[in-house]
Motif scaffolding. Structure first.
Motif, PDB file in Angstrom:
ATOM      1  N   ALA A 187       0.836  -1.208   0.000  1.00  0.00           N
ATOM      2  CA  ALA A 187       0.000   0.000   0.000  1.00  0.00           C
ATOM      3  C   ALA A 187       0.863   1.248   0.000  1.00  0.00           C
ATOM      4  O   ALA A 187       0.596   2.213  -0.729  1.00  0.00           O
ATOM      5  CB  ALA A 187      -0.928  -0.009   1.215  1.00  0.00           C
ATOM      6  N   VAL A 188       1.924   1.251   0.792  1.00  0.00           N
ATOM      7  CA  VAL A 188       2.828   2.394   0.850  1.00  0.00           C
ATOM      8  C   VAL A 188       3.526   2.568  -0.496  1.00  0.00           C
ATOM      9  O   VAL A 188       3.667   3.686  -1.010  1.00  0.00           O
ATOM     10  CB  VAL A 188       3.846   2.238   2.004  1.00  0.00           C
ATOM     11  N   THR A 189       3.950   1.482  -1.095  1.00  0.00           N
ATOM     12  CA  THR A 189       4.603   1.542  -2.409  1.00  0.00           C
ATOM     13  C   THR A 189       3.631   2.084  -3.457  1.00  0.00           C
ATOM     14  O   THR A 189       3.992   2.942  -4.271  1.00  0.00           O
ATOM     15  CB  THR A 189       5.109   0.143  -2.828  1.00  0.00           C
ATOM     16  N   LEU A 190       2.408   1.596  -3.442  1.00  0.00           N
ATOM     17  CA  LEU A 190       1.395   2.062  -4.387  1.00  0.00           C
ATOM     18  C   LEU A 190       1.125   3.553  -4.206  1.00  0.00           C
ATOM     19  O   LEU A 190       1.067   4.310  -5.186  1.00  0.00           O
ATOM     20  CB  LEU A 190       0.110   1.263  -4.233  1.00  0.00           C
ATOM     21  N   LEU A 191       0.977   3.975  -2.951  1.00  0.00           N
ATOM     22  CA  LEU A 191       0.761   5.402  -2.689  1.00  0.00           C
ATOM     23  C   LEU A 191       1.970   6.232  -3.113  1.00  0.00           C
ATOM     24  O   LEU A 191       1.828   7.336  -3.641  1.00  0.00           O
ATOM     25  CB  LEU A 191       0.447   5.636  -1.213  1.00  0.00           C
ATOM     26  N   GLY A 192       3.146   5.707  -2.905  1.00  0.00           N
ATOM     27  CA  GLY A 192       4.369   6.408  -3.331  1.00  0.00           C
ATOM     28  C   GLY A 192       4.428   6.575  -4.842  1.00  0.00           C
ATOM     29  O   GLY A 192       4.760   7.641  -5.366  1.00  0.00           O
ATOM     30  N   VAL A 193       4.088   5.493  -5.549  1.00  0.00           N
ATOM     31  CA  VAL A 193       4.087   5.552  -7.022  1.00  0.00           C
ATOM     32  C   VAL A 193       3.027   6.537  -7.509  1.00  0.00           C
ATOM     33  O   VAL A 193       3.277   7.349  -8.406  1.00  0.00           O
ATOM     34  CB  VAL A 193       3.870   4.134  -7.616  1.00  0.00           C
ATOM     35  N   LEU A 194       1.840   6.484  -6.917  1.00  0.00           N
ATOM     36  CA  LEU A 194       0.772   7.418  -7.303  1.00  0.00           C
ATOM     37  C   LEU A 194       1.185   8.863  -6.995  1.00  0.00           C
ATOM     38  O   LEU A 194       0.936   9.770  -7.790  1.00  0.00           O
ATOM     39  CB  LEU A 194      -0.534   7.063  -6.597  1.00  0.00           C
ATOM     40  N   GLY A 195       1.806   9.059  -5.839  1.00  0.00           N
ATOM     41  CA  GLY A 195       2.294  10.397  -5.486  1.00  0.00           C
ATOM     42  C   GLY A 195       3.340  10.890  -6.477  1.00  0.00           C
ATOM     43  O   GLY A 195       3.335  12.059  -6.877  1.00  0.00           O
ATOM     44  N   LEU A 196       4.236  10.007  -6.880  1.00  0.00           N
ATOM     45  CA  LEU A 196       5.258  10.366  -7.871  1.00  0.00           C
ATOM     46  C   LEU A 196       4.617  10.728  -9.205  1.00  0.00           C
ATOM     47  O   LEU A 196       5.007  11.715  -9.846  1.00  0.00           O
ATOM     48  CB  LEU A 196       6.242   9.212  -8.044  1.00  0.00           C
ATOM     49  N   ILE A 197       3.623   9.962  -9.619  1.00  0.00           N
ATOM     50  CA  ILE A 197       2.935  10.247 -10.885  1.00  0.00           C
ATOM     51  C   ILE A 197       2.235  11.606 -10.813  1.00  0.00           C
ATOM     52  O   ILE A 197       2.347  12.427 -11.740  1.00  0.00           O
ATOM     53  CB  ILE A 197       1.940   9.121 -11.227  1.00  0.00           C
ATOM     54  N   VAL A 198       1.547  11.867  -9.692  1.00  0.00           N
ATOM     55  CA  VAL A 198       0.868  13.159  -9.527  1.00  0.00           C
ATOM     56  C   VAL A 198       1.893  14.289  -9.533  1.00  0.00           C
ATOM     57  O   VAL A 198       1.705  15.324 -10.173  1.00  0.00           O
ATOM     58  CB  VAL A 198       0.017  13.171  -8.240  1.00  0.00           C
ATOM     59  N   PHE A 199       3.013  14.083  -8.834  1.00  0.00           N
ATOM     60  CA  PHE A 199       4.068  15.100  -8.799  1.00  0.00           C
ATOM     61  C   PHE A 199       4.599  15.378 -10.202  1.00  0.00           C
ATOM     62  O   PHE A 199       4.789  16.535 -10.589  1.00  0.00           O
ATOM     63  CB  PHE A 199       5.211  14.642  -7.880  1.00  0.00           C
ATOM     64  N   LEU A 200       4.851  14.329 -10.977  1.00  0.00           N
ATOM     65  CA  LEU A 200       5.363  14.513 -12.340  1.00  0.00           C
ATOM     66  C   LEU A 200       4.354  15.229 -13.230  1.00  0.00           C
ATOM     67  O   LEU A 200       4.728  16.077 -14.051  1.00  0.00           O
ATOM     68  CB  LEU A 200       5.754  13.155 -12.938  1.00  0.00           C
ATOM     69  N   ILE A 201       3.079  14.909 -13.067  1.00  0.00           N
ATOM     70  CA  ILE A 201       2.049  15.587 -13.858  1.00  0.00           C
ATOM     71  C   ILE A 201       1.990  17.062 -13.494  1.00  0.00           C
ATOM     72  O   ILE A 201       1.945  17.943 -14.366  1.00  0.00           O
ATOM     73  CB  ILE A 201       0.674  14.903 -13.673  1.00  0.00           C
ATOM     74  N   VAL A 202       2.015  17.364 -12.196  1.00  0.00           N
ATOM     75  CA  VAL A 202       1.966  18.765 -11.753  1.00  0.00           C
ATOM     76  C   VAL A 202       3.219  19.510 -12.211  1.00  0.00           C
ATOM     77  O   VAL A 202       3.138  20.642 -12.690  1.00  0.00           O
ATOM     78  CB  VAL A 202       1.787  18.832 -10.215  1.00  0.00           C
ATOM     79  N   ALA A 203       4.383  18.876 -12.092  1.00  0.00           N
ATOM     80  CA  ALA A 203       5.633  19.511 -12.521  1.00  0.00           C
ATOM     81  C   ALA A 203       5.607  19.763 -14.034  1.00  0.00           C
ATOM     82  O   ALA A 203       6.043  20.824 -14.515  1.00  0.00           O
ATOM     83  CB  ALA A 203       6.828  18.646 -12.143  1.00  0.00           C
ATOM     84  N   GLY A 204       5.092  18.802 -14.792  1.00  0.00           N
ATOM     85  CA  GLY A 204       4.978  18.977 -16.245  1.00  0.00           C
ATOM     86  C   GLY A 204       4.042  20.111 -16.602  1.00  0.00           C
ATOM     87  O   GLY A 204       4.324  20.914 -17.492  1.00  0.00           O
ATOM     88  N   ALA A 205       2.911  20.186 -15.892  1.00  0.00           N
ATOM     89  CA  ALA A 205       1.952  21.264 -16.157  1.00  0.00           C
ATOM     90  C   ALA A 205       2.555  22.610 -15.805  1.00  0.00           C
ATOM     91  O   ALA A 205       2.390  23.596 -16.546  1.00  0.00           O
ATOM     92  CB  ALA A 205       0.664  21.031 -15.365  1.00  0.00           C
ATOM     93  N   ALA A 206       3.273  22.689 -14.694  1.00  0.00           N
ATOM     94  CA  ALA A 206       3.910  23.947 -14.301  1.00  0.00           C
ATOM     95  C   ALA A 206       4.968  24.363 -15.320  1.00  0.00           C
ATOM     96  O   ALA A 206       5.074  25.543 -15.689  1.00  0.00           O
ATOM     97  CB  ALA A 206       4.535  23.808 -12.917  1.00  0.00           C
ATOM     98  N   THR A 207       5.735  23.409 -15.805  1.00  0.00           N
ATOM     99  CA  THR A 207       6.749  23.699 -16.823  1.00  0.00           C
ATOM    100  C   THR A 207       6.090  24.183 -18.110  1.00  0.00           C
ATOM    101  O   THR A 207       6.553  25.149 -18.723  1.00  0.00           O
ATOM    102  CB  THR A 207       7.595  22.441 -17.099  1.00  0.00           C
TER     103      THR A 207
END
Length: 92
Positions: free
Chosen positions: A12-32
């Motif tokens: 569960a922690v790994t899944l949440l970490g991966v989802l958090g990373l994906i959300v972070f990358l999407i937000v970073a991409g949108a900001a860029t």
């Protein structure tokens, strides 16, 4: 990973970490993307402003030339008028 009823905490922690990373990358991409778009818009506005300033400078130069020609024409008319007045005074 087992996605059944029983998911262990590490999964569960790994899944949440991966989802958090994906959300972070999407937000970073949108900001860029937004920063890049903002930079492009700013560059276009600056170029438009440069063109406007160039047209203004050309108009100012043309206006100055026209004013100088008009001043020269008025000076010539004054000298002609003075000459005509002098001729009329000598005729009287």
């Amino acid at each position: 990973m087992n996605f059944g009823d029983e998911t262990s905490w590490p999964e569960a922690v790994t899944l949440l970490g991966v989802l958090g990373l994906i959300v972070f990358l999407i937000v970073a991409g949108a900001a860029t993307y937004l920063d890049l778009r903002k930079t492009r818009v700013t560059a276009q506005q600056e170029e438009s402003l440069r063109q406007l300033v160039g047209r203004y400078e050309q108009l100012a130069a043309n206006t100055l030339d026209a004013q100088q020609r008009a001043a020269a024409d008025v000076a010539e008319l004054r000298s002609r008028t003075a000459a005509i007045e002098q001729i009329l005074r000598t005729v009287e």
